[in-house]
Design a protein around this motif. Structure first.
Motif, PDB file in Angstrom:
ATOM      1  N   UNK A  90      -1.598   4.171 -50.681  1.00  0.00           N
ATOM      2  CA  UNK A  90      -1.925   4.622 -52.165  1.00  0.00           C
ATOM      3  C   UNK A  90      -3.034   4.425 -52.908  1.00  0.00           C
ATOM      4  N   UNK A  91      -3.728   5.352 -53.631  1.00  0.00           N
ATOM      5  CA  UNK A  91      -5.014   5.228 -54.323  1.00  0.00           C
ATOM      6  C   UNK A  91      -5.094   3.669 -55.113  1.00  0.00           C
ATOM      7  N   UNK A  92      -3.679   3.605 -55.945  1.00  0.00           N
ATOM      8  CA  UNK A  92      -3.522   2.544 -56.752  1.00  0.00           C
ATOM      9  C   UNK A  92      -3.807   1.176 -56.131  1.00  0.00           C
ATOM     10  N   UNK A  93      -3.442   1.008 -54.884  1.00  0.00           N
ATOM     11  CA  UNK A  93      -3.526  -0.010 -53.748  1.00  0.00           C
ATOM     12  C   UNK A  93      -4.597  -0.138 -53.014  1.00  0.00           C
ATOM     13  N   UNK A  94      -5.724   0.642 -53.497  1.00  0.00           N
ATOM     14  CA  UNK A  94      -7.088   0.377 -52.917  1.00  0.00           C
ATOM     15  C   UNK A  94      -7.285   1.241 -51.852  1.00  0.00           C
ATOM     16  N   UNK A  95      -6.454   2.353 -51.528  1.00  0.00           N
ATOM     17  CA  UNK A  95      -6.666   3.315 -50.560  1.00  0.00           C
ATOM     18  C   UNK A  95      -7.635   4.477 -50.951  1.00  0.00           C
ATOM     19  N   UNK A  96      -8.515   5.119 -49.844  1.00  0.00           N
ATOM     20  CA  UNK A  96      -9.239   6.073 -50.416  1.00  0.00           C
ATOM     21  C   UNK A  96      -8.976   7.351 -49.509  1.00  0.00           C
ATOM     22  N   UNK A  97      -7.683   7.442 -48.828  1.00  0.00           N
ATOM     23  CA  UNK A  97      -7.333   8.668 -47.902  1.00  0.00           C
ATOM     24  C   UNK A  97      -7.309   9.914 -48.774  1.00  0.00           C
ATOM     25  N   UNK A  98      -7.008   9.957 -50.000  1.00  0.00           N
ATOM     26  CA  UNK A  98      -6.950  11.232 -50.758  1.00  0.00           C
ATOM     27  C   UNK A  98      -8.357  11.773 -50.657  1.00  0.00           C
ATOM     28  N   UNK A 127      -6.535  19.460 -50.724  1.00  0.00           N
ATOM     29  CA  UNK A 127      -5.802  19.848 -51.736  1.00  0.00           C
ATOM     30  C   UNK A 127      -6.031  19.028 -53.208  1.00  0.00           C
ATOM     31  N   UNK A 128      -6.524  17.713 -53.002  1.00  0.00           N
ATOM     32  CA  UNK A 128      -6.762  16.939 -53.880  1.00  0.00           C
ATOM     33  C   UNK A 128      -8.082  17.398 -54.505  1.00  0.00           C
ATOM     34  N   UNK A 177      -2.086  13.718 -53.645  1.00  0.00           N
ATOM     35  CA  UNK A 177      -1.665  12.305 -53.527  1.00  0.00           C
ATOM     36  C   UNK A 177      -0.318  12.055 -52.935  1.00  0.00           C
ATOM     37  N   UNK A 178       0.576  12.994 -53.696  1.00  0.00           N
ATOM     38  CA  UNK A 178       2.048  12.709 -52.756  1.00  0.00           C
ATOM     39  C   UNK A 178       1.828  13.149 -51.309  1.00  0.00           C
ATOM     40  N   UNK A 179       1.076  14.148 -50.774  1.00  0.00           N
ATOM     41  CA  UNK A 179       0.791  14.338 -49.292  1.00  0.00           C
ATOM     42  C   UNK A 179       0.654  13.094 -48.605  1.00  0.00           C
ATOM     43  N   UNK A 180      -0.377  12.474 -49.133  1.00  0.00           N
ATOM     44  CA  UNK A 180      -1.125  11.196 -48.679  1.00  0.00           C
ATOM     45  C   UNK A 180       0.073  10.120 -48.634  1.00  0.00           C
ATOM     46  N   UNK A 181       1.051  10.026 -49.551  1.00  0.00           N
ATOM     47  CA  UNK A 181       2.080   9.000 -49.340  1.00  0.00           C
ATOM     48  C   UNK A 181       3.055   9.340 -48.317  1.00  0.00           C
TER      49      UNK A 181
END
Length: 102
Positions: free
Chosen positions: A82-90, A95-96, A72-76
């Motif tokens: 961010x996943x909390x903001x509705x993102x699904x990139x993780x 690694x996730x 998740x930190x690599x995504x940011x």
């Protein structure tokens, strides 16, 4: 013979003991033997097996949390939502997924 009285909430039963039977081998009364290797292993090393499993599972759970957090930190860092903001990139990060599967 002896009489035994058994009582439940709504029933009362009287049983008569005619004779008593003693099993030929008390160790064999449930179909297993005290000399089996599983019983000996549990008696000698049961505590250490349980302790090892507890430590190993704690290691797996901790590493799972760390790997997912690093993903998740690599995504940011890449500028993804961010996943909390509705993102699904993780979901595209290996690694996730490694953290999820451990």
């Amino acid at each position: 013979g002896s009489l035994i009285t058994l009582s439940c909430l709504s029933h009362r039963v009287v049983c008569q003991v005619i004779s008593s039977a003693v099993p030929a081998d008390p160790a064999q009364d449930n179909g297993t033997s005290d000399s089996s290797w599983i019983t000996r292993l549990e008696n000698n090393y049961g505590f250490y097996i349980g302790l090892g499993l507890a430590v190993f599972s704690s290691f797996l759970i901790g590493s799972s949390v760390i790997l997912k957090k690093k993903g998740l930190l690599r995504l940011v860092e890449k500028g993804g939502t961010r996943a909390g903001d509705g993102g699904h990139g993780y979901l595209k990060d290996w690694l996730w997924w490694a953290g999820l599967l451990t």
